[in-house]
Design an enzyme around this catalytic site. Structure first.
Site, short mmCIF file in Angstrom:
data_model
loop_
_atom_site.label_atom_id
_atom_site.label_comp_id
_atom_site.label_asym_id
_atom_site.label_seq_id
_atom_site.Cartn_x
_atom_site.Cartn_y
_atom_site.Cartn_z
N LYS A 121 3.26 -5.05 4.00
CA LYS A 121 2.84 -5.84 5.15
C LYS A 121 3.07 -7.31 4.83
O LYS A 121 2.81 -7.75 3.71
CB LYS A 121 1.36 -5.61 5.46
CG LYS A 121 1.00 -4.16 5.73
CD LYS A 121 -0.49 -3.97 5.90
CE LYS A 121 -1.00 -4.62 7.15
NZ LYS A 121 -2.44 -4.34 7.38
N GLU A 149 -8.72 0.22 17.42
CA GLU A 149 -7.67 -0.80 17.42
C GLU A 149 -6.82 -0.64 18.67
O GLU A 149 -6.39 0.46 19.02
CB GLU A 149 -6.80 -0.68 16.18
CG GLU A 149 -5.77 -1.79 16.07
CD GLU A 149 -5.01 -1.75 14.74
OE1 GLU A 149 -4.23 -2.67 14.49
OE2 GLU A 149 -5.20 -0.78 13.98
N LYS A 206 -9.57 -3.56 6.58
CA LYS A 206 -10.16 -2.54 5.71
C LYS A 206 -10.01 -2.95 4.24
O LYS A 206 -10.94 -2.75 3.44
CB LYS A 206 -9.48 -1.19 5.95
CG LYS A 206 -9.54 -0.69 7.39
CD LYS A 206 -8.83 0.66 7.50
CE LYS A 206 -8.80 1.19 8.92
NZ LYS A 206 -7.79 0.52 9.75
N ARG A 228 0.85 -1.19 0.00
CA ARG A 228 0.00 0.00 0.00
C ARG A 228 0.89 1.24 0.00
O ARG A 228 2.00 1.24 0.53
CB ARG A 228 -0.94 0.01 1.20
CG ARG A 228 -0.26 0.24 2.54
CD ARG A 228 -1.24 0.14 3.68
NE ARG A 228 -0.59 0.32 4.97
CZ ARG A 228 -1.13 -0.01 6.14
NH1 ARG A 228 -2.34 -0.54 6.19
NH2 ARG A 228 -0.46 0.21 7.27
N ARG A 230 0.84 5.21 1.25
CA ARG A 230 0.09 5.96 2.26
C ARG A 230 0.60 7.40 2.33
O ARG A 230 1.77 7.67 2.12
CB ARG A 230 0.23 5.27 3.61
CG ARG A 230 -0.31 6.06 4.80
CD ARG A 230 -0.32 5.20 6.05
NE ARG A 230 -1.41 4.23 6.00
CZ ARG A 230 -1.77 3.42 7.00
NH1 ARG A 230 -1.08 3.47 8.14
NH2 ARG A 230 -2.77 2.59 6.88
N LYS A 261 5.03 -4.73 9.47
CA LYS A 261 4.83 -3.69 8.46
C LYS A 261 6.11 -2.87 8.38
O LYS A 261 6.61 -2.40 9.40
CB LYS A 261 3.64 -2.80 8.84
CG LYS A 261 2.29 -3.47 8.74
CD LYS A 261 1.16 -2.55 9.11
CE LYS A 261 1.02 -2.42 10.60
NZ LYS A 261 -0.20 -1.69 11.00
N ARG A 320 -7.84 9.60 11.93
CA ARG A 320 -7.30 8.78 13.00
C ARG A 320 -6.88 9.64 14.18
O ARG A 320 -6.24 10.68 14.02
CB ARG A 320 -6.11 7.95 12.52
CG ARG A 320 -5.33 7.27 13.65
CD ARG A 320 -4.36 6.24 13.15
NE ARG A 320 -5.05 5.08 12.58
CZ ARG A 320 -4.42 4.02 12.09
NH1 ARG A 320 -3.08 3.99 12.07
NH2 ARG A 320 -5.10 3.00 11.59
N TYR A 329 -9.65 7.99 6.12
CA TYR A 329 -10.34 8.13 7.40
C TYR A 329 -9.55 9.08 8.29
O TYR A 329 -8.40 9.42 8.00
CB TYR A 329 -10.50 6.77 8.10
CG TYR A 329 -9.25 5.93 8.11
CD1 TYR A 329 -8.29 6.07 9.12
CD2 TYR A 329 -9.01 5.00 7.11
CE1 TYR A 329 -7.15 5.30 9.12
CE2 TYR A 329 -7.87 4.22 7.10
CZ TYR A 329 -6.94 4.38 8.10
OH TYR A 329 -5.80 3.63 8.09
#
Length: 420
Positions: A80, A216, A246, A60, A62, A93, A159, A157
């Site tokens: 990951k 989490e 997710k 991914r 980010r 990760k 956080r 989202y």
């Protein structure tokens, strides 16, 4: 615990202060976090991850805050990797950072990784930091080219992270207002920009609004969550969802045609979507007074009715009832039964031979026969007891005292072989 926006605390170890400040942001209650997940058109990474294959990897990209496609915007290239619990290695990760102007060439295999890190070294970046990031850049670049990975899902989202200032034994992150976006473009974004931007036109079905906040909890050097935290989970009616992802949720709803296996929580959300559509359709065909009531009825379906049970060994919070079995656990249970049965066959063969010897040996043969019969009854009972535990939900809560193995099993099996 005090709230602050120092994000992704699991990356802190091994990073210098400059690298930390690069993505820590301002100290505010929450911060926008966006990730673009990569997969092949046939969802290779998804299949590996949902089957929890040893060494399954996921890529991914980010970033933090808004992204207006600035060239110097820092994009974090992350990998990951999943490791099974029985192994020595732990799931991890790891990541490196690239300026956004280089991301397109990187994912197309045209980026000079060696020259980039040589430039970082020349600019004073610590050798330890380069050694940590360079292997990840090489590995991710190779994965993208070999597996033909491309942007397929985006998550966005807000956080908020919580942690004591003095230690990191308990870390809590709260993700809210999560939106999922279909990033798939045929041929994997053949030209810049490397991902969808605000001016791109998307269909209504390409966006998914997640109805829950995601809490989490990460524990370090702690055997179980503190009592105050367990009580808090109970007070807010939290629902613990085993291995929630997710990425898997987004793939299941935005790319259902690509995924042969659905997450165990998918059914509840699917039923919720159908109920909302039926309500809208029903009131849409009604009279004016019914239409005025439709918003109230829809509000009753604000979130899915998740099937759940009270979590064992907790303080009353809920646990998502998985309603399915892990095939690997069931097959492992069957293999264990066959292994133990094999040891019993050795003794049974000896018993039959002795019984045919006649005389006083028949008593010994009869004793061995009875012992073998009792042994087979025991392993069969143990098999069904373990199967009930697998079918039950108590193991999902990761109770460290709960065991699936048979404590005396190896001793009895060794005794049976020794008799032979």
């Amino acid at each position: 615990l005090e709230p602050f926006a120092l994000l992704d605390l699991e990356y802190r170890d091994g990073m210098d202060s400059h690298a930390m400040s690069a993505y820590s942001g301002t100290m505010e209650e929450s911060q926008l976090l966006s990730s673009v997940y990569f997969d092949s058109p046939d969802a290779t990474s998804y299949r590996e991850r949902i089957r929890r294959e040893e060494g399954a990897r996921l890529v991914r990209f980010r970033w933090y805050g808004e992204n207006n496609q600035e060239d110097d915007k820092e994009i974090y290239i992350e990998r990951k990797i999943h490791h099974e619990g029985w192994g020595c290695a732990k799931s991890a990760k790891e990541r490196c950072v690239l300026p956004q102007e280089d991301v397109f060439d990187f994912m197309k295999g045209k980026f000079d990784i060696e020259a980039y890190f040589a430039k970082l070294a020349a600019n004073g970046t610590k050798e330890k930091t380069i050694k940590g990031m360079k292997p990840i850049a090489i590995e991710v670049n190779k994965m993208i080219q070999e597996k033909k990975l491309q942007p397929i899902i985006r998550t966005s989202y807000y956080r908020c992270a919580f942690q004591l200032a003095t230690d990191n034994k308990v870390r809590v992150s709260l993700d809210t207002q999560m939106s999922l976006l279909n990033e798939y473009v045929p041929n994997g974004h053949p030209s810049k920009p490397w991902c969808l931007v605000g001016t791109d036109t998307v269909q209504r079905d390409d966006i998914y609004r997640f109805p829950y906040a995601i809490l989490e909890i990460k524990l370090q050097d702690v055997s179980e969550a503190p009592l105050w935290l367990r009580q808090t989970l109970n007070d807010i009616g939290a629902i613990q969802v085993h291995k929630f992802s997710k990425f898997q949720h987004a793939m299941a709803f935005l790319h259902p045609q690509r995924v042969p296996t659905l997450p165990h929580w998918h059914k509840d959300f699917e039923e919720w979507h159908k109920a909302k559509d039926e309500k809208k359709l029903r009131f849409g065909k009604g009279n004016a007074s019914a239409l005025l009531k439709s918003d109230t009825v829809i509000d009753d379906l604000a979130v899915p009715n998740v099937s759940k049970i009270v979590a064992p060994h907790g303080e009353g919070h809920f646990l998502k009832d998985m309603e399915n079995l892990d095939p690997k656990a069931v097959f492992a249970n069957e293999r264990t039964l066959l292994h133990y049965a094999e040891k019993g066959m050795y003794v049974a063969a000896v018993a039959v031979i002795i019984l045919h010897q006649g005389g006083r040996y028949k008593i010994l043969g009869a004793a061995l026969s009875v012992m073998t019969a009792v042994y087979y009854v025991w392993i069969l009972v143990a098999y069904f007891q373990r199967l009930d535990e697998i079918k039950g939900r108590s193991k999902v809560v990761k109770n460290r005292e709960a065991r699936l193995d048979w404590n005396l099993g190896p001793v009895l099996a060794t005794t049976m072989v020794s008799i032979v």
